[in-house]
Enzyme design. Structure first.
Site, PDB file in Angstrom:
ATOM      1  CE  LYS A 105      61.067 -24.597  -8.483  1.00 52.05           C
ATOM      2  NZ  LYS A 105      60.031 -24.197  -7.856  1.00 52.05           N
ATOM      3  CG  ASP A 119      57.497 -23.251 -11.209  1.00 50.20           C
ATOM      4  OD1 ASP A 119      58.278 -23.913 -10.945  1.00 50.20           O
ATOM      5  OD2 ASP A 119      56.476 -23.395 -10.159  1.00 50.20           O
ATOM      6  N   GLY A 168      56.498 -32.394  -6.094  1.00 49.11           N
ATOM      7  CA  GLY A 168      57.610 -31.847  -4.893  1.00 49.11           C
ATOM      8  C   GLY A 168      56.890 -30.548  -3.666  1.00 49.11           C
ATOM      9  NE  ARG A 213      61.090 -32.437  -8.101  1.00 51.61           N
ATOM     10  CZ  ARG A 213      60.070 -31.311  -8.095  1.00 51.61           C
ATOM     11  NH1 ARG A 213      59.990 -30.416  -7.034  1.00 51.61           N
ATOM     12  NH2 ARG A 213      59.402 -31.825  -9.086  1.00 51.61           N
ATOM     13  CB  SER A 246      59.264 -20.537  -1.480  1.00 46.12           C
ATOM     14  OG  SER A 246      58.235 -21.404  -2.643  1.00 46.12           O
ATOM     15  CE  LYS A 276      52.469 -27.496  -9.304  1.00 45.75           C
ATOM     16  NZ  LYS A 276      53.750 -27.968  -9.710  1.00 45.75           N
ATOM     17  CB  SER A 277      50.937 -22.737  -6.036  1.00 46.17           C
ATOM     18  OG  SER A 277      51.506 -22.832  -6.578  1.00 46.17           O
ATOM     19  NE  ARG A 334      55.971 -25.033 -13.732  1.00 53.14           N
ATOM     20  CZ  ARG A 334      54.633 -24.849 -14.046  1.00 53.14           C
ATOM     21  NH1 ARG A 334      53.549 -24.555 -14.739  1.00 53.14           N
ATOM     22  NH2 ARG A 334      54.239 -25.060 -12.419  1.00 53.14           N
TER      23      ARG A 334
END
Length: 443
Positions: free
Chosen positions: A348, A321, A95, A123, A169, A20-21, A396
């Site tokens: 998260k 994560d 996010g 958030r 980050s 995904k990143s 997750r």
């Protein structure tokens, strides 16, 4: 949807989806580029689909392909025609999309609003809003609190150094990408950088399209020089290490042997640290980097006996994560596992420390949230029992608690509520795991 998990033995090969990143970075950079990019092995998850919808609103075109080309996404970049959307950008549950794209769009003149689903709108984004304001944007949260929806009016510039915490980050990566569109060098000073492998990932992506980036060894100083109008690219998305964690842990705790194929050995994903962590407690994991395979052999006793102070200490700052999967693994390790530097894990999709403490306690785990540490007193899974648990609509948490059920005693089962949320990062998770014998039931 509810997912039911019980004792199972796994066998065979499994391949996890693309990262995904990496996929979201690829989509945004392809949207910023001049020309047509091709992204192979993308992750077709909810967050990535939200990103595709968002970049379409700012001038890019995205084609998901069909048939033989279904594994390649084609992006016609907006390039110099990148523009602000007419309507607010709804990031859904992503996010990453929110934190990456908002700084990029803040380089343009005019107003822009970001919003998202119920989870996103809980958030805090005060750190992002403050950073936008530091660089000259007029930014604020619309409801007068610290959460989305938020609005900004650009453009930002590089006349000031950005000084910010950097524990999360994602917004730092967003400003790194934005800097490629600014006239001059954007310098960022981070006084508490965390999740640093993701900053390295962004650096590698930017450098691959010709953007000069420098990061100090302690990650406290980042400089990106622009403007660099870059061309389209053809790149493959590596497999998702965050996804690798779940079949890996499932095999260990169920006493199974499996092979995970197409494993990324580039070092660009910090979650590969989980292999070393689990090996230190006795896990039999063989990483064949040349063949891009992980061979996981469960059945070994997992224990902290050989570790300093007879405890496994895991600093989570670089790979937060992985907290859910590792917390489940810790239940099956004999001895004390201590997770440190966990504050970012609370920010998260939900407060994952609070959530995992609550749900694992329901299943018989002795687990203590100490504020700055999470402590699991593992007993090899001896006192674990079944039960019904909540996922907090967090992908997750869904996958970690479902995997826990595979290591239970006979005649015990775990029922995970709102299990469909696994699709955020691992579409068809239950189907793919069932192919290697997991026996998950969904209803």
């Amino acid at each position: 949807m509810k997912a039911v998990a019980k004792k199972s033995i796994l066998a065979g090969h499994i391949t996890v989806p693309g990262s995904k990143s990496h996929t979201i970075r690829a989509l945004i950079l392809a949207a910023m580029a001049e020309g047509t990019s091709h992204i192979s092995n993308p992750l077709p998850s909810n967050d990535c689909l939200s990103t595709a919808a968002a970049v379409r609103k700012v001038g890019a075109e995205v084609d998901f392909g069909k048939g033989e080309n279904s594994g390649v996404w084609t992006v016609r970049g907006a390039g110099a025609n990148l523009h602000l959307p007419e309507e607010p950008i709804d990031v859904g549950n992503s996010g990453s999309l929110m934190y990456f794209l908002s700084p990029v769009l803040s380089t343009l003149k005019g107003d822009c609003t970001f919003t998202g689903d119920e989870s996103i709108c809980r958030r805090p984004v005060n750190h992002l809003v403050d950073a936008l304001c530091q660089l000259g944007a007029n930014a604020h949260c619309i409801n007068g609190n610290e959460t989305p929806p938020f609005k900004f009016c650009g453009p930002i510039d590089v006349n000031k150094k950005l000084i910010t915490e950097g524990a999360l980050s994602q917004y730092i990566s967003g400003f790194m990408m934005a800097a490629s569109r600014l006239n001059g060098t954007l310098e960022m000073e981070l006084w508490n950088p965390k999740e640093t492998p993701y900053l390295t990932m962004t650096k590698l992506w930017l450098e691959s399209v010709g953007v000069p980036v420098s990061i100090s060894s302690d990650f406290k100083t980042i400089k990106v020089r622009g403007p660099v109008p870059f061309k389209a690219f053809d790149k493959a998305v590596p497999s998702d290490w965050e996804g690798v964690a779940f079949p890996l842990v499932a095999a260990l705790i169920s006493g199974s042997e499996i092979t995970i194929d197409n494993v990324d050995g580039s070092g660009s994903q910090g979650d590969d640290k989980i292999v070393e962590v689990l090996q230190s407690a006795g896990a039999d994991i063989e990483w064949n980097r040349e063949d891009e395979k992980l061979i996981v052999r469960g059945g070994n006793k997992l224990t902290t006996d050989s570790l300093p102070n007879n405890e496994l200490e895991i600093n989570m700052s670089a790979f937060p994560d992985a907290i859910c999967a590792l917390a489940v693994a810790a239940c099956f390790i004999e001895g004390k596992t201590v997770f440190t530097d966990i504050d970012i894990c609370r920010k998260k999709e939900t407060d994952r420390i609070k959530a995992m403490t609550s749900e694992l306690t329901k299943l018989g785990v002795r687990i203590v949230d100490e504020g700055d540490r999470l402590v699991v007193y593992g007993d090899g899974g001896k006192n674990l029992h079944g039960g019904e648990v909540e996922s907090y609509k967090d992908h997750r948490i869904v996958m970690s608690l479902a995997c826990l059920g595979l290591g239970l005693k006979e005649n015990e089962q775990v029922i995970v509520n709102d299990a469909e949320w696994c699709s955020v990062t691992f579409p068809r998770f239950f189907e793919e795991m069932n192919k290697i014998g997991a026996g998950f039931e969904t209803r």
